[in-house]
Design a protein around this motif. Structure first.
Motif, PDB file in Angstrom:
ATOM      1  N   TYR A   5       0.839  -1.182   0.000  1.00 29.66           N
ATOM      2  CA  TYR A   5       0.000   0.000   0.000  1.00 29.66           C
ATOM      3  C   TYR A   5       0.880   1.240   0.000  1.00 29.66           C
ATOM      4  CZ  TYR A   5      -3.758  -3.195   1.077  1.00 29.66           C
ATOM      5  OH  TYR A   5      -4.650  -4.211   1.024  1.00 29.66           O
ATOM      6  N   LEU A   6       0.479   2.228  -0.767  1.00 29.08           N
ATOM      7  CA  LEU A   6       1.223   3.477  -0.859  1.00 29.08           C
ATOM      8  C   LEU A   6       0.323   4.625  -0.416  1.00 29.08           C
ATOM      9  CD1 LEU A   6       2.691   2.939  -4.427  1.00 29.08           C
ATOM     10  CD2 LEU A   6       3.890   2.643  -2.273  1.00 29.08           C
ATOM     11  N   ASN A   7       0.918   5.635   0.164  1.00 27.87           N
ATOM     12  CA  ASN A   7       0.195   6.847   0.500  1.00 27.87           C
ATOM     13  C   ASN A   7       0.118   7.684  -0.779  1.00 27.87           C
ATOM     14  OD1 ASN A   7      -0.609   9.429   1.306  1.00 27.87           O
ATOM     15  ND2 ASN A   7       0.387   9.215   3.302  1.00 27.87           N
ATOM     16  N   ALA A   8      -1.101   7.993  -1.212  1.00 26.00           N
ATOM     17  CA  ALA A   8      -1.295   8.729  -2.462  1.00 26.00           C
ATOM     18  C   ALA A   8      -0.547  10.065  -2.462  1.00 26.00           C
ATOM     19  CB  ALA A   8      -2.779   8.955  -2.722  1.00 26.00           C
ATOM     20  N   GLU A   9      -0.386  10.673  -1.295  1.00 22.82           N
ATOM     21  CA  GLU A   9       0.315  11.962  -1.226  1.00 22.82           C
ATOM     22  C   GLU A   9       1.768  11.838  -1.691  1.00 22.82           C
ATOM     23  OE1 GLU A   9      -1.804  14.526   2.254  1.00 22.82           O
ATOM     24  OE2 GLU A   9      -0.425  12.951   2.902  1.00 22.82           O
ATOM     25  N   TYR A  23     -14.016  11.931  -4.827  1.00 18.48           N
ATOM     26  CA  TYR A  23     -14.717  10.658  -4.950  1.00 18.48           C
ATOM     27  C   TYR A  23     -14.447   9.722  -3.772  1.00 18.48           C
ATOM     28  CZ  TYR A  23     -15.149  12.301  -9.729  1.00 18.48           C
ATOM     29  OH  TYR A  23     -15.423  13.057 -10.835  1.00 18.48           O
ATOM     30  N   VAL A  24     -13.221   9.744  -3.266  1.00 16.67           N
ATOM     31  CA  VAL A  24     -12.820   8.824  -2.202  1.00 16.67           C
ATOM     32  C   VAL A  24     -11.975   9.592  -1.201  1.00 16.67           C
ATOM     33  CG1 VAL A  24     -11.571   6.715  -1.652  1.00 16.67           C
ATOM     34  CG2 VAL A  24     -12.757   6.901  -3.841  1.00 16.67           C
ATOM     35  N   GLN A  25     -12.352   9.489   0.098  1.00 14.15           N
ATOM     36  CA  GLN A  25     -11.555  10.126   1.142  1.00 14.15           C
ATOM     37  C   GLN A  25     -11.378   9.144   2.286  1.00 14.15           C
ATOM     38  OE1 GLN A  25     -12.783  13.976   2.503  1.00 14.15           O
ATOM     39  NE2 GLN A  25     -13.355  14.644   0.456  1.00 14.15           N
ATOM     40  N   GLY A  26     -10.138   8.855   2.621  1.00 10.93           N
ATOM     41  CA  GLY A  26      -9.844   8.028   3.778  1.00 10.93           C
ATOM     42  C   GLY A  26     -10.122   6.544   3.595  1.00 10.93           C
ATOM     43  N   ASP A  27     -10.437   6.101   2.389  1.00  7.05           N
ATOM     44  CA  ASP A  27     -10.687   4.688   2.125  1.00  7.05           C
ATOM     45  C   ASP A  27      -9.571   4.128   1.243  1.00  7.05           C
ATOM     46  OD1 ASP A  27     -13.160   4.297   3.473  1.00  7.05           O
ATOM     47  OD2 ASP A  27     -14.215   5.335   1.848  1.00  7.05           O
ATOM     48  N   TRP A  28      -9.562   2.801   1.163  1.00  6.27           N
ATOM     49  CA  TRP A  28      -8.613   2.134   0.290  1.00  6.27           C
ATOM     50  C   TRP A  28      -9.146   2.180  -1.135  1.00  6.27           C
ATOM     51  CZ3 TRP A  28      -4.178   1.056   2.533  1.00  6.27           C
ATOM     52  CH2 TRP A  28      -4.149   0.796   3.884  1.00  6.27           C
TER      53      TRP A  28
END
Length: 90
Positions: A5-9, A23-28
């Motif tokens: 898993y990578l942090n999108a930031e 669309y997506v916040q805080g979810d995988w």
């Protein structure tokens, strides 16, 4: 295979991250690989090519008169495996 898993930031440009967060916040979220970008088993390591070469050698030696038993013993393969290699189209 271990999932990574990578942090999108750390991998996604800020403007794209802002768009995704609508669309997506805080979810995988799973982002699939581009079709055709994945290599088949053994292509990266060369194992696939080595097996093709070995199987070709087995077929040739069988055509030259080596028995299934001999080939099984010499290559360290089960009799049925050698039989499958010899009688299956390459």
């Amino acid at each position: 295979m271990k999932t990574k898993y990578l942090n999108a930031e750390t991998v996604v440009p800020k403007r794209l991250l802002d768009e995704l967060q609508q669309y997506v916040q805080g979810d995988w979220i799973y982002i699939p690989a581009v079709k055709g970008s994945r290599k088949a088993w053994g292509e990266r390591s060369g194992s696939r090519q080595a097996l093709r070469r070995r199987n070709g050698d087995i077929r040739q030696r069988f055509a030259e008169g080596s028995s299934l038993e001999q080939l099984s013993s010499e290559y360290g393969l089960a009799y049925d495996t050698v039989k499958k290699i010899v009688y299956t189209k390459a």
